[in-house]
Design an enzyme around this catalytic site. Structure first.
Site: not given
Length: 460
Positions: A164, A167-169
Site C-alpha cells: 500500500l 503504491k501510495d507513499p
C-alpha cells in the site's frame, strides 16, 4: 531513531501548545497474565485500569476529544487482553491483497506476482521474502501456540501495508502522530513484535519510577528519557514491557526518529504506529552533500515542533543520545551502549529549560539487540538486512539527573556539559549491565542491585 543536529540558537523559539493523549492495554500473549486470570489478578487489572483512567481524565481537561478516546480505550482493552498475537485487520477499509492467504506459498507467490507486474521494485520484493523467512523462523523458535497462524496473519498484514505504501507513499510530518484509525498501526506493531519477546526472560528495572513519571505528567511537567538505542523495534519493546502497568506511557511516548525508519519501505508501516519527531540523523547528515541544507532545515522544523510540545507540558519524549543504534565492541564483540554526544545532550537540556514548564530528564537503558540486531557497521544505503530472533529483553530507568546539581563543582561551562552527559551515560551503562546479567547471565531477578530493582510486572 536519532538526536537532532541543529544550531543551538534555535532553542529559544516561542511556540504554542498541543497534547495528544490516548490509552490502551494488553498483556503479552505468552505471559501468565494473558493465559489465566484469577479473581486476584482481575482485581489487580481493575486497579491498573482505574489508575490509567484517572490519568487519562486529567489529560482530557487539556485536550479535546478525550471522551471519544476513552470509549475506544475500553473496547481495545478488553479485546487486547484476550487476543492472540495475530494482527487483526478489522477497521481497515482498504483492499487487502494478502488477506485471503492461507499458506506460506500464497503469501510469497503474491509478492512475486506484484514484482512481476511492476507493483513492487525487485529489491523490495526480495526484502519482503527475506523478512518473512526470518520472522517465521523466530516465531517458530518461540514455541508460541498457533505459531503458523500468527506468522501468516501478521506477515499478510505487513505485506499489505508495505505494498500500500509503495503504491501510495505516506509522507511523515515533522511531528507525526500515531495512526490509530481506520487501521490501527500501533496495535499492528505491538502484535507483530510481541511473539519475538520471551517474557519469561524479560525484565523491567525500577517500575516505581514510571509511577513517578505518570504523576509528573499529571502535574503538567515534561519527561525526557535519555536512552541508548539498540534496534528498530525499540519503541515496540518499550511499549510491550510497560503496557500491563503503564499503558498511558506506552501509547503516548514520543520518539525522536531518524529518517531511515521513515523512508525504508519495509520499516515505514511500523513507524506509522508511533508518535514521532522526525529528524535526519547526525550519522547520515553528510551521506549526500547536496542534501545537507535540506536536512538541516527539516531538523529545525522538527525542533520547533518539539518546542511546541514542551511548552504545552505533560509530554514524554524518548531520545537516543548517541545519535544511532548500539553496535558490538570491535575488540570484545560485546554489545554495549554507544557513547552519548555531550553537545546533543546539552542542546536537549537547554530546550527543556527554555520551555517555561518543569522538565525532568531520566536515564533509560534498553537491552533488546537479539531480537532485531542492526548491521555491524553503519550503512549509507537504505534497505538493511533484517535479522530476527526470539529472546528476552530488558528496560530500566534510574532517578532523574539534575544538571545544576551534577555540575555544581564545575566552573567551566564546556566541562559542565561533559560532566552531565557522563552522569547520564554512566547511569545507562550501570542499568544495562544489570539487565545483561539478568538476561544473558541467566541470573533473572537475582541480578537486582540496590539501585536497580528488577521485576516482571506482567506476572502480577
Amino acid at each position: 531513531m536519532a538526536i537532532l543536529p541543529v544550531p543551538s540558537a534555535t532553542f529559544c523559539t516561542s511556540t504554542a501548545a498541543t497534547v495528544i493523549p490516548r490509552n490502551s492495554h494488553a498483556f503479552p500473549s505468552n505471559s501468565p497474565a494473558a493465559l489465566s486470570c484469577s479473581s486476584s489478578t482481575a482485581q489487580s487489572i481493575a486497579a491498573k485500569h482505574c489508575r490509567r483512567i484517572r490519568l487519562a481524565i486529567f489529560c482530557a481537561q487539556r485536550a479535546s476529544g478525550m471522551n471519544e478516546m476513552l470509549k475506544e480505550d475500553k473496547a481495545s482493552s478488553s479485546d487486547s487482553a484476550a487476543s492472540t498475537s495475530a494482527v487483526s485487520p478489522a477497521g481497515n477499509h482498504e483492499l487487502l491483497t494478502f488477506f485471503g492467504a492461507r499458506t506460506e506459498e500464497d503469501l510469497l507467490s503474491g509478492v512475486r506476482r506484484e514484482a512481476v507486474d511492476g507493483g513492487l521494485p525487485q529489491s523490495v520484493a526480495r526484502g519482503m521474502e527475506e523478512l518473512y523467512e526470518n520472522y517465521r523462523n523466530a516465531v517458530f523458535q518461540s514455541g508460541v501456540p498457533k505459531a503458523e497462524e500468527i506468522v501468516l496473519s501478521n506477515m499478510a498484514t505487513v505485506f499489505d501495508r508495505i505494498i500500500l505504501d509503495v503504491k501510495d507513499p505516506f509522507e511523515f510530518s515533522p511531528h507525526h502522530r500515531a495512526i490509530r484509525e481506520p487501521f490501527d498501526y500501533y496495535m499492528f506493531v505491538q502484535n507483530y513484535i510481541r511473539p519475538l519477546i520471551d517474557f519469561r526472560r524479560s525484565y523491567v528495572g525500577n517500575t516505581s519510577l514510571f509511577n513517578e513519571m505518570e504523576d509528573k505528567l499529571k502535574q503538567g511537567e515534561n519527561i525526557i528519557l535519555i536512552s541508548n538505542h539498540q534496534t528498530e523495534a525499540d519503541p515496540a519493546v518499550i511499549a510491550l514491557l510497560l503496557e500491563s502497568t503503564h499503558p498511558y506511557l506506552a501509547e503516548n511516548m514520543i520518539y525522536v526518529a531518524g529518517d531511515r525508519v521513515l523512508v525504508d519501505p519495509l520499516c515505514k508501516p511500523f513507524s506509522m504506529g508511533r508518535n514521532l519527531l522526525c529528524v535526519y540523523s547526525k550519522k547520515h547528515m553528510y551521506d549526500f552533500p547536496e542534501q545537507v541544507e535540506m536536512k538541516l532545515k527539516a531538523n529545525t522544523r522538527s525542533l520547533k515542533e518539539m518546542a511546541v510540545l514542551l511548552r504545552g507540558g505533560s509530554n514524554i519524549i524518548w531520545i537516543a543520545a548517541s545519535g544511532g543504534r548500539d553496535r558490538p565492541d570491535h575488540v570484545s564483540r560485546e554489545w554495549c551502549p554507544a557513547p552519548f554526544d555531550p553537545l546533543s545532550v546539552d542542546n536537549m537540556r537547554r530546550l527543556v529549560e527554555h520551555a517555561g514548564v518543569t522538565g525532568n530528564i531520566y536515564p533509560l537503558a534498553i537491552l533488546c539487540y537479539n531480537i532485531m540486531p542492526p548491521p555491524l557497521q553503519v550503512e549509507k544505503e537504505v534497505g538493511e538486512k533484517r535479522l530476527i530472533s526470539f529472546h528476552g529483553v530488558g528496560l530500566s530507568v534510574a532517578p532523574k539527573v539534575d544538571f545544576h546539581a551534577v555540575s555544581a563543582a564545575t566552573k567551566d561551562p564546556e566541562e559542565a556539559k561533559v560532566v552531565y552527559c557522563s552522569g547520564l551515560f554512566d547511569s545507562v551503562n550501570q542499568q544495562y549491565n544489570v539487565l545483561k546479567s539478568a538476561i544473558h547471565g541467566n541470573q533473572g531477578l537475582k541480578a537486582s542491585t540496590p539501585t536497580v530493582s528488577l521485576s516482571q510486572p506482567w506476572q502480577s
